[in-house]
Design an enzyme around this catalytic site. Structure first.
Site, PDB file in Angstrom:
ATOM      1  N   LYS A 120       0.852  -1.209   0.000  1.00 60.24           N
ATOM      2  CA  LYS A 120       0.000   0.000   0.000  1.00 60.24           C
ATOM      3  C   LYS A 120       0.881   1.251   0.000  1.00 60.24           C
ATOM      4  O   LYS A 120       0.663   2.175  -0.788  1.00 60.24           O
ATOM      5  CB  LYS A 120      -0.876   0.007   1.236  1.00 60.24           C
ATOM      6  CG  LYS A 120      -1.506   1.350   1.563  1.00 60.24           C
ATOM      7  CD  LYS A 120      -2.375   1.344   2.797  1.00 60.24           C
ATOM      8  CE  LYS A 120      -1.648   1.574   4.078  1.00 60.24           C
ATOM      9  NZ  LYS A 120      -1.391   2.975   4.439  1.00 60.24           N
ATOM     10  N   ASN A 121       1.912   1.264   0.857  1.00 60.91           N
ATOM     11  CA  ASN A 121       2.693   2.488   1.051  1.00 60.91           C
ATOM     12  C   ASN A 121       3.725   2.744  -0.035  1.00 60.91           C
ATOM     13  O   ASN A 121       4.435   3.744   0.004  1.00 60.91           O
ATOM     14  CB  ASN A 121       3.346   2.486   2.437  1.00 60.91           C
ATOM     15  CG  ASN A 121       2.294   2.684   3.520  1.00 60.91           C
ATOM     16  OD1 ASN A 121       1.132   2.959   3.221  1.00 60.91           O
ATOM     17  ND2 ASN A 121       2.680   2.491   4.770  1.00 60.91           N
ATOM     18  N   CYS A 170      -4.946  12.741  12.419  1.00 59.97           N
ATOM     19  CA  CYS A 170      -5.646  11.459  12.363  1.00 59.97           C
ATOM     20  C   CYS A 170      -5.464  10.814  13.731  1.00 59.97           C
ATOM     21  O   CYS A 170      -4.822  11.370  14.611  1.00 59.97           O
ATOM     22  CB  CYS A 170      -5.090  10.591  11.238  1.00 59.97           C
ATOM     23  SG  CYS A 170      -3.513   9.911  11.629  1.00 59.97           S
ATOM     24  N   ARG A 192       0.409  14.784  12.602  1.00 55.23           N
ATOM     25  CA  ARG A 192       0.964  14.490  11.267  1.00 55.23           C
ATOM     26  C   ARG A 192       0.974  15.748  10.370  1.00 55.23           C
ATOM     27  O   ARG A 192       0.352  15.803   9.329  1.00 55.23           O
ATOM     28  CB  ARG A 192       0.198  13.353  10.614  1.00 55.23           C
ATOM     29  CG  ARG A 192       0.332  12.083  11.453  1.00 55.23           C
ATOM     30  CD  ARG A 192      -0.412  10.932  10.889  1.00 55.23           C
ATOM     31  NE  ARG A 192       0.292  10.369   9.735  1.00 55.23           N
ATOM     32  CZ  ARG A 192      -0.173   9.306   9.071  1.00 55.23           C
ATOM     33  NH1 ARG A 192      -1.314   8.755   9.420  1.00 55.23           N
ATOM     34  NH2 ARG A 192       0.496   8.822   8.027  1.00 55.23           N
ATOM     35  N   ASP A 218       4.935   0.809  11.960  1.00 50.83           N
ATOM     36  CA  ASP A 218       3.755   0.111  11.426  1.00 50.83           C
ATOM     37  C   ASP A 218       3.676  -1.342  11.881  1.00 50.83           C
ATOM     38  O   ASP A 218       2.687  -2.010  11.597  1.00 50.83           O
ATOM     39  CB  ASP A 218       3.755   0.171   9.898  1.00 50.83           C
ATOM     40  CG  ASP A 218       3.490   1.573   9.398  1.00 50.83           C
ATOM     41  OD1 ASP A 218       3.625   1.816   8.187  1.00 50.83           O
ATOM     42  OD2 ASP A 218       3.168   2.449  10.233  1.00 50.83           O
ATOM     43  N   ARG A 275      -8.231  -0.564   4.774  1.00 54.92           N
ATOM     44  CA  ARG A 275      -7.358   0.414   4.113  1.00 54.92           C
ATOM     45  C   ARG A 275      -5.999  -0.199   3.800  1.00 54.92           C
ATOM     46  O   ARG A 275      -5.274   0.301   2.947  1.00 54.92           O
ATOM     47  CB  ARG A 275      -7.134   1.623   5.028  1.00 54.92           C
ATOM     48  CG  ARG A 275      -8.412   2.309   5.413  1.00 54.92           C
ATOM     49  CD  ARG A 275      -8.155   3.584   6.131  1.00 54.92           C
ATOM     50  NE  ARG A 275      -7.263   4.462   5.352  1.00 54.92           N
ATOM     51  CZ  ARG A 275      -6.976   5.699   5.701  1.00 54.92           C
ATOM     52  NH1 ARG A 275      -7.476   6.202   6.799  1.00 54.92           N
ATOM     53  NH2 ARG A 275      -6.188   6.437   4.964  1.00 54.92           N
TER      54      ARG A 275
HETATM   55  C1  EPZ Z   1       4.200   7.096   6.176  1.00 51.99           C
HETATM   56  O1  EPZ Z   1       3.416   8.105   6.775  1.00 51.99           O
HETATM   57  C2  EPZ Z   1       3.310   5.872   6.107  1.00 51.99           C
HETATM   58  N1  EPZ Z   1       2.146   6.141   5.262  1.00 51.99           N
HETATM   59  C3  EPZ Z   1       2.849   5.476   7.517  1.00 51.99           C
HETATM   60  O2  EPZ Z   1       2.099   4.266   7.407  1.00 51.99           O
HETATM   61  C4  EPZ Z   1       4.096   5.191   8.358  1.00 51.99           C
HETATM   62  O3  EPZ Z   1       3.696   4.899   9.681  1.00 51.99           O
HETATM   63  C5  EPZ Z   1       5.015   6.427   8.364  1.00 51.99           C
HETATM   64  O4  EPZ Z   1       5.345   6.787   6.988  1.00 51.99           O
HETATM   65  C6  EPZ Z   1       6.311   6.182   9.118  1.00 51.99           C
HETATM   66  O5  EPZ Z   1       6.975   5.097   8.584  1.00 51.99           O
HETATM   67  C7  EPZ Z   1       2.284   6.087   3.920  1.00 51.99           C
HETATM   68  O6  EPZ Z   1       3.355   5.824   3.402  1.00 51.99           O
HETATM   69  C8  EPZ Z   1       1.049   6.367   3.106  1.00 51.99           C
HETATM   70  P1  EPZ Z   1       6.234  10.576   8.221  1.00 51.99           P
HETATM   71  P2  EPZ Z   1       3.948   9.647   6.775  1.00 51.99           P
HETATM   72  O7  EPZ Z   1       6.086  11.795   7.380  1.00 51.99           O
HETATM   73  O8  EPZ Z   1       4.649   9.923   5.487  1.00 51.99           O
HETATM   74  C9  EPZ Z   1       6.267  13.905  11.619  1.00 51.99           C
HETATM   75  C10 EPZ Z   1       0.320   2.806   7.834  1.00 51.99           C
HETATM   76  O9  EPZ Z   1      -0.103   2.301   8.894  1.00 51.99           O
HETATM   77  N2  EPZ Z   1       6.262  14.869  10.509  1.00 51.99           N
HETATM   78  O10 EPZ Z   1       7.511   9.802   8.157  1.00 51.99           O
HETATM   79  O11 EPZ Z   1       2.843  10.522   7.172  1.00 51.99           O
HETATM   80  C11 EPZ Z   1       4.914  13.198  11.722  1.00 51.99           C
HETATM   81  O12 EPZ Z   1       4.024  13.985  12.488  1.00 51.99           O
HETATM   82  C12 EPZ Z   1       0.716   4.268   7.813  1.00 51.99           C
HETATM   83  O13 EPZ Z   1       0.475   2.184   6.752  1.00 51.99           O
HETATM   84  C13 EPZ Z   1       6.355  16.226  10.787  1.00 51.99           C
HETATM   85  O14 EPZ Z   1       6.454  16.626  11.938  1.00 51.99           O
HETATM   86  O15 EPZ Z   1       5.031   9.577   7.959  1.00 51.99           O
HETATM   87  C14 EPZ Z   1       5.255  11.897  12.415  1.00 51.99           C
HETATM   88  O16 EPZ Z   1       5.293  12.107  13.809  1.00 51.99           O
HETATM   89  C15 EPZ Z   1       0.476   4.951   9.164  1.00 51.99           C
HETATM   90  N3  EPZ Z   1       6.335  17.127   9.754  1.00 51.99           N
HETATM   91  C16 EPZ Z   1       6.667  11.600  11.903  1.00 51.99           C
HETATM   92  O17 EPZ Z   1       7.177  12.838  11.366  1.00 51.99           O
HETATM   93  C17 EPZ Z   1       6.226  16.715   8.440  1.00 51.99           C
HETATM   94  O18 EPZ Z   1       6.234  17.572   7.536  1.00 51.99           O
HETATM   95  C18 EPZ Z   1       6.692  10.532  10.811  1.00 51.99           C
HETATM   96  O19 EPZ Z   1       5.914  11.013   9.742  1.00 51.99           O
HETATM   97  C19 EPZ Z   1       6.136  15.330   8.175  1.00 51.99           C
HETATM   98  C20 EPZ Z   1       6.166  14.418   9.222  1.00 51.99           C
END
Ligand code: EPZ
Length: 418
Positions: A22-23, A115, A120, A305, A397
């Site tokens: 998915k990701n 969420c 996020r 995850d 999802r």
């Molecule tokens: C991706 O989410 C995945 N989703 C998530 O999978 C996964 O848990 C996550 O990466 C971490 O591996 C998809 O790929 C669609 P991040 P993403 O940006 O990109 C903070 C699942 O269960 N952050 O690495 O949103 C954020 O708040 C889902 O399949 C900022 O502060 O993750 C979080 O605490 C859930 N500012 C941390 O970084 C930003 O601009 C990680 O977020 C971006 C992120």
């Protein structure tokens, strides 16, 4: 709303086929906006988020098809706006920002909002685009971006190796004028798959899988045929299903090389994993499971995850294990539901202390987010008696055909329209 009813206690036996990731599929679908020709994708999982992404591509001016596990996209006339009523259902929609800025020089994307697992924000995405010459204003719940003279290559150092931020900036950089270097980039395998897809469309990206990505911008990208990588988190979830039920599973098309941190922890707990040529065999080594300490980290650390799934397994281990969640600020929504099944888990800030209780008792529980619902399914498979899981739209999802795959290896699980 549909629910799942599980009669626990059956040791699972047999083979489970892993679906496409998915990701990886979600960012790759958004990257189709960058291609001037037709893109054909295979091994695309049939999931709610994939259907939402295809709907977003249609709104943004692409013709798409989705048949069995194959999807196509052809952009016939791009539009710059991703509406709130779609973005609110899927945060990953924000990944259309980079491609729209790159192709149109403008974008209007609804702020994804928070969420269940955390705020996020997308500040790191926007800061990266600003380094490339884009300007943003956030009004009426929308991110409005524009770059009058087109995106320029830049050196971008991310404060945090954000997966989505790396992907968004990478897609924009592919068509930017000049060279971009992304430092402290995310190293997740799904980011590598996106980079490989972009290169198949004619991009010039190197360093994928390391924390420094280098992109030489090109003037245009062509369409291509591409197969989505297998889903390592789905594979890891079914590994836990074998261990938690005391059964033995063959996980087919398992991206074992992308699961080092997970297999390390499972082996530390007493799970036996054997990699064969096109599957991984999983069972308990000698029946007993020993609880461990784990901290979720960016790849190649232990993946957030897979945090909820390991917690479910620890309920059946001996001793006390600790789980420190360092990626999201609120990713313990499954704890109270596991406690309803008889688990002994105490929370202290972002650390959960799990005391193995040896067995759980089935009960009605409620899913709150995708991986929390997976942990409740795993717990239900091993609990005595009946577990009913409400709000399983969360599960749909990220897990293709989960009840068919589990029933195929002996689980007593059925979906009931709610
Ligand atoms: C991706 O989410 C995945 N989703 C998530 O999978 C996964 O848990 C996550 O990466 C971490 O591996 C998809 O790929 C669609 P991040 P993403 O940006 O990109 C903070 C699942 O269960 N952050 O690495 O949103 C954020 O708040 C889902 O399949 C900022 O502060 O993750 C979080 O605490 C859930 N500012 C941390 O970084 C930003 O601009 C990680 O977020 C971006 C992120």
């Amino acid at each position: 709303m549909d629910k799942l009813i599980i009669e626990g206690g059956v040791p699972l036996q047999g083979s489970i086929q892993v679906s496409g990731a998915k990701n990886a599929a979600l960012p790759i679908l958004m990257a189709c906006l960058l291609a001037e020709g037709k893109v054909s994708l295979t091994n695309v999982p049939r999931l709610a988020d994939i259907r939402t992404s295809l709907k977003l591509l249609n709104i943004l001016g692409c013709e798409t098809t989705f048949e069995d596990n194959a999807a196509t996209s052809l952009c016939t006339g791009l539009k710059p706006e991703a509406p709130y009523d779609l973005v609110k259902t899927m945060r990953a929609s924000v990944l259309c920002l980079g491609p729209l800025l790159a192709r149109l020089g403008e974008a209007k994307v609804a702020l994804p909002g928070g969420c269940a697992i955390g705020a996020r924000p997308v500040d790191l995405h926007l800061r990266g685009f600003e380094r490339m010459g884009a300007e943003f204003e956030i009004t009426e719940g929308y991110i409005k971006g524009r770059c009058k003279n087109g995106l320029k290559g830049a050196r971008i150092a991310l404060d945090f190796p954000t997966v989505g931020g790396t992907e968004n900036i990478l897609m924009a950089a592919a068509l930017a004028d000049g060279e971009t270097e992304i430092e402290n980039a995310a190293r997740e395998p799904e980011v590598v798959d996106l980079a490989n897809f972009l290169n198949a469309c004619g991009a010039k990206i190197t360093g994928q899988g390391t924390s420094v990505l280098n992109v030489k911008g090109v003037s245009s990208l062509i369409g291509c045929d591409y197969r989505i990588m297998p889903d390592r988190i789905e594979a890891g979830t079914y590994m836990v299903a074998a261990a938690i039920t005391g059964g033995e599973l063959e996980i087919l098309d398992c991206p074992f090389q992308d699961l080092d941190a997970v297999s390390y922890k499972l082996r530390e707990m007493g799970v036996w994993l054997q990699e064969e040529d096109n599957y991984v065999l999983v069972r308990r080594a000698n029946g007993l499971l020993e609880n461990v300490d784990v901290t979720t980290l960016p790849h190649p650390g232990y993946p957030t995850d897979m945090q909820a799934q390991l917690m479910a397994l620890m309920c059946f281990g001996t001793g006390i294990g600790t789980i420190e969640e360092k990626i999201f600020e609120n990713r313990f929504m499954h704890v109270l539901e596991l406690v309803r099944l008889g688990a002994d888990i105490r929370l202290k800030g972002r650390t959960a202390m799990v005391k193995g209780v040896g067995s759980l008792k089935g009960a009605p529980v409620m899913a709150s987010d995708l991986r929390a619902s997976a942990s409740l399914v795993l717990a239900g498979l091993a609990a005595e008696g009946t577990t009913t899981i409400e709000r399983i739209y969360h599960l749909d999802r990220g897990y293709e055909n989960i009840e068919a795959k589990l029933s195929g290896v002996g689980a007593r699980i059925k979906r009931v329209a709610g």
